[in-house]
Write a protein that holds these residues in place. Structure first.
Motif, PDB file in Angstrom:
ATOM      1  N   LYS A 105       0.954  -1.114  -0.118  1.00 47.29           N
ATOM      2  CA  LYS A 105       0.059  -0.029  -0.171  1.00 47.29           C
ATOM      3  C   LYS A 105       0.763   1.142   0.059  1.00 47.29           C
ATOM      4  CE  LYS A 105      -0.514   0.138   5.043  1.00 47.29           C
ATOM      5  NZ  LYS A 105      -1.422   0.089   6.184  1.00 47.29           N
ATOM      6  N   LEU A 106       0.150   2.225  -0.644  1.00 43.31           N
ATOM      7  CA  LEU A 106       0.810   3.661  -0.575  1.00 43.31           C
ATOM      8  C   LEU A 106       0.026   4.536   0.371  1.00 43.31           C
ATOM      9  CD1 LEU A 106       2.764   5.961  -1.526  1.00 43.31           C
ATOM     10  CD2 LEU A 106       1.580   5.955  -3.647  1.00 43.31           C
ATOM     11  N   THR A 107       0.363   4.979   1.281  1.00 43.58           N
ATOM     12  CA  THR A 107      -0.109   6.033   1.978  1.00 43.58           C
ATOM     13  C   THR A 107       0.190   7.515   1.930  1.00 43.58           C
ATOM     14  OG1 THR A 107      -0.324   4.511   4.045  1.00 43.58           O
ATOM     15  CG2 THR A 107      -0.756   6.670   4.762  1.00 43.58           C
ATOM     16  N   ILE A 108      -0.953   8.035   1.478  1.00 44.14           N
ATOM     17  CA  ILE A 108      -0.523   9.590   1.328  1.00 44.14           C
ATOM     18  C   ILE A 108      -1.236  10.402   2.178  1.00 44.14           C
ATOM     19  CG2 ILE A 108      -0.725  11.417  -0.465  1.00 44.14           C
ATOM     20  CD1 ILE A 108      -1.530   7.922  -1.739  1.00 44.14           C
ATOM     21  N   SER A 109      -0.625  11.213   3.063  1.00 38.10           N
ATOM     22  CA  SER A 109      -1.037  12.194   4.179  1.00 38.10           C
ATOM     23  C   SER A 109      -0.605  13.426   4.142  1.00 38.10           C
ATOM     24  CB  SER A 109      -0.924  11.456   5.484  1.00 38.10           C
ATOM     25  OG  SER A 109       0.534  11.491   5.669  1.00 38.10           O
ATOM     26  N   ALA A 110      -1.314  14.455   4.705  1.00 42.20           N
ATOM     27  CA  ALA A 110      -0.842  15.972   5.279  1.00 42.20           C
ATOM     28  C   ALA A 110      -1.309  16.194   6.381  1.00 42.20           C
ATOM     29  CB  ALA A 110      -1.511  16.917   3.971  1.00 42.20           C
ATOM     30  N   ARG A 111      -0.628  17.283   7.125  1.00 37.85           N
ATOM     31  CA  ARG A 111      -0.689  17.504   8.312  1.00 37.85           C
ATOM     32  C   ARG A 111      -0.472  18.873   8.681  1.00 37.85           C
ATOM     33  NH1 ARG A 111       1.842  13.891  11.109  1.00 37.85           N
ATOM     34  NH2 ARG A 111       3.796  15.191  11.529  1.00 37.85           N
ATOM     35  N   ALA A 112      -1.608  19.603   9.093  1.00 40.13           N
ATOM     36  CA  ALA A 112      -1.259  21.181   9.681  1.00 40.13           C
ATOM     37  C   ALA A 112      -1.904  21.290  10.987  1.00 40.13           C
ATOM     38  CB  ALA A 112      -2.139  21.916   8.476  1.00 40.13           C
ATOM     39  N   GLU A 113      -0.790  21.737  11.559  1.00 36.15           N
ATOM     40  CA  GLU A 113      -0.599  21.675  13.251  1.00 36.15           C
ATOM     41  C   GLU A 113      -2.023  22.397  13.674  1.00 36.15           C
ATOM     42  OE1 GLU A 113       0.933  20.204  15.346  1.00 36.15           O
ATOM     43  OE2 GLU A 113       2.575  19.619  13.735  1.00 36.15           O
ATOM     44  N   GLU A 114      -2.176  23.789  13.059  1.00 38.90           N
ATOM     45  CA  GLU A 114      -3.467  24.262  13.479  1.00 38.90           C
ATOM     46  C   GLU A 114      -4.947  24.012  12.684  1.00 38.90           C
ATOM     47  OE1 GLU A 114      -2.699  28.407  13.438  1.00 38.90           O
ATOM     48  OE2 GLU A 114      -0.999  28.230  14.811  1.00 38.90           O
ATOM     49  N   VAL A 115      -4.790  23.351  11.589  1.00 40.53           N
ATOM     50  CA  VAL A 115      -6.018  23.030  10.984  1.00 40.53           C
ATOM     51  C   VAL A 115      -6.358  21.412  11.161  1.00 40.53           C
ATOM     52  CG1 VAL A 115      -6.969  22.606   8.571  1.00 40.53           C
ATOM     53  CG2 VAL A 115      -5.485  24.739   9.299  1.00 40.53           C
ATOM     54  N   GLY A 116      -5.620  20.261  10.898  1.00 39.70           N
ATOM     55  CA  GLY A 116      -5.929  19.199  11.160  1.00 39.70           C
ATOM     56  C   GLY A 116      -5.261  18.357  10.106  1.00 39.70           C
ATOM     57  N   GLU A 117      -5.490  17.198   9.924  1.00 38.10           N
ATOM     58  CA  GLU A 117      -4.867  16.143   9.141  1.00 38.10           C
ATOM     59  C   GLU A 117      -5.598  15.145   8.273  1.00 38.10           C
ATOM     60  OE1 GLU A 117      -2.452  13.411  11.345  1.00 38.10           O
ATOM     61  OE2 GLU A 117      -3.755  13.973  13.252  1.00 38.10           O
ATOM     62  N   ASN A 118      -5.149  14.414   7.175  1.00 41.84           N
ATOM     63  CA  ASN A 118      -5.928  13.641   6.554  1.00 41.84           C
ATOM     64  C   ASN A 118      -4.809  12.664   6.098  1.00 41.84           C
ATOM     65  OD1 ASN A 118      -4.803  14.518   3.961  1.00 41.84           O
ATOM     66  ND2 ASN A 118      -6.354  13.361   3.122  1.00 41.84           N
TER      67      ASN A 118
END
Length: 375
Positions: free
Chosen positions: A296-309
């Motif tokens: 699997k390939l996991t794609i994610s993003a995280r912004a400290e004050e906004v959230g993550e996915n």
């Protein structure tokens, strides 16, 4: 000059050459379009002194002649006319246009005052299928630099050798290289730098019915000519030495993953929503599977004050489990132009360039520099 042509054909031609009309220039006449009879057709020409576009419109020529008129005025008026015959008649420096019950008169400037459209008669001659050139431009030109701090990087390096045309563009953060086949081999080896903007305009001129494009390169005059059935584009070449990009392409990797292109693109676009508030960074984690389960390939993003996915897609992974971070825009740009159903992602270390190439196509490689993150 006196002639008749169809409104829709005239509007199409003005729309094409209008993209070469100067918007900001110290030479006012470059805001005009040149109209001239040529070989039984009407020739429309415009130039911003960097590129020149010419387009031929069929019609009934009664009297030869030439004049230049304001491009925007003429284009806007012709676009409002009904789809019928347009009569164009020149009286001195005044151009009269008439279509059914509509007519107009426009003050022009002598054609002799218009900057001459370059004619390239000598140099390297090559011919390439229109579809092949269109694909090569679409997969390379976007990677050229937008800022002109290093002028050579605002262009696309074009190398003609044998039966191959290799296009390459880089902006310091990514590199795109595409190898296309010429319809007939050329002698020797010639490399020039063509402005990416000129190639993007050329790409718009490559309709499906065009069978081939003739290319004439004149390094001595620093110009290149692209000749189509009803149009020609001449561009100045960029002077300088293009970086030796071959040494930037990774020759090996510790992990290779093959994924569905559209799924990868969709997951990256989703992650880029959160990446907007996190310096545009998306993180990729590759995990190998087993005989029973795919990797699997996991794609994610995280912004400290906004959230993550986080999103996951299936991947055929060979080699070590790996992770790397990219700028989301660079990733979506390349995935958007890959037409093949699958794409391979090759990684060595989180701090080494990543390489993407379409599965089943050996002619295209794309290198992206990684982003440094705290894992």
């Amino acid at each position: 000059m006196r002639l008749t042509c169809r409104q829709e054909n005239l509007a199409k031609g003005l729309g094409i050459v209008g993209r070469a009309v100067a918007t900001r220039s110290t030479l006012p006449i470059t805001n005009n379009v040149l109209l001239a009879t040529d070989g039984g057709r009407l020739k429309l020409s415009a130039t911003n002194l960097e590129i020149a576009l010419s387009y031929w419109v069929g019609g009934n020529i009664e009297e030869d002649g030439a004049i230049t008129v304001p491009a925007r005025l003429l284009t806007d008026f012709v676009n409002t006319l009904p789809a019928d015959n347009v009569l164009m008649a020149l009286n001195g420096k005044s151009l009269k246009l008439q279509c059914l019950r509509f007519e107009a008169k426009m003050s022009g400037v002598d054609a002799e005052d218009f900057p001459p459209i370059p004619k390239i008669a000598d140099g390297l001659d090559a011919r390439i299928a229109s579809e092949a050139l269109h694909q090569a431009i679409s997969q390379v030109a976007f990677a050229a630099a937008a800022e002109d701090t290093r002028p050579v990087l605002t262009g696309v390096h074009a190398e003609f050798e044998g039966s191959n045309l290799t296009l390459a563009a880089a902006d310091g953060f990514r590199l795109a290289v595409y190898k296309a086949q010429l319809l007939s081999p050329v002698e020797g080896k010639t490399g020039v730098i063509i402005p990416a903007k000129a190639l993007s305009e050329l790409s718009r001129l490559l309709p499906e019915q065009e069978e081939s494009v003739e290319i004439t390169v004149s390094p001595s005059k620093s110009q290149v000519l692209f000749r189509l059935k009803d149009a020609e584009l001449v561009s100045q070449l960029i002077q300088g030495t293009f970086p030796n990009y071959s040494q930037l392409i990774p020759q090996s990797s510790t992990c290779r993953a093959v994924v569905n292109t559209s799924e990868f693109l969709k997951a990256t676009r989703t992650a880029s929503i959160f990446a907007r508030d996190a310096s545009g960074i998306v993180r990729l984690v590759l995990t190998s599977g087993s005989e029973a389960t795919p990797g699997k390939l996991t794609i994610s993003a995280r912004a400290e004050e906004v959230g993550e996915n986080m999103g996951e897609i299936d991947a055929m992974v060979k080699g070590e489990a790996s992770k790397i971070a990219f700028n989301a825009k660079y990733l979506t740009d390349v995935l958007s132009v890959i037409k093949e159903g699958q794409v391979a992602l090759e990684i060595t270390t989180p701090s080494s360039p990543g390489l993407l190439r379409p599965v089943g196509s050996e002619g295209y490689v794309h290198v992206v520099m990684p982003m440094f993150v705290q894992w």
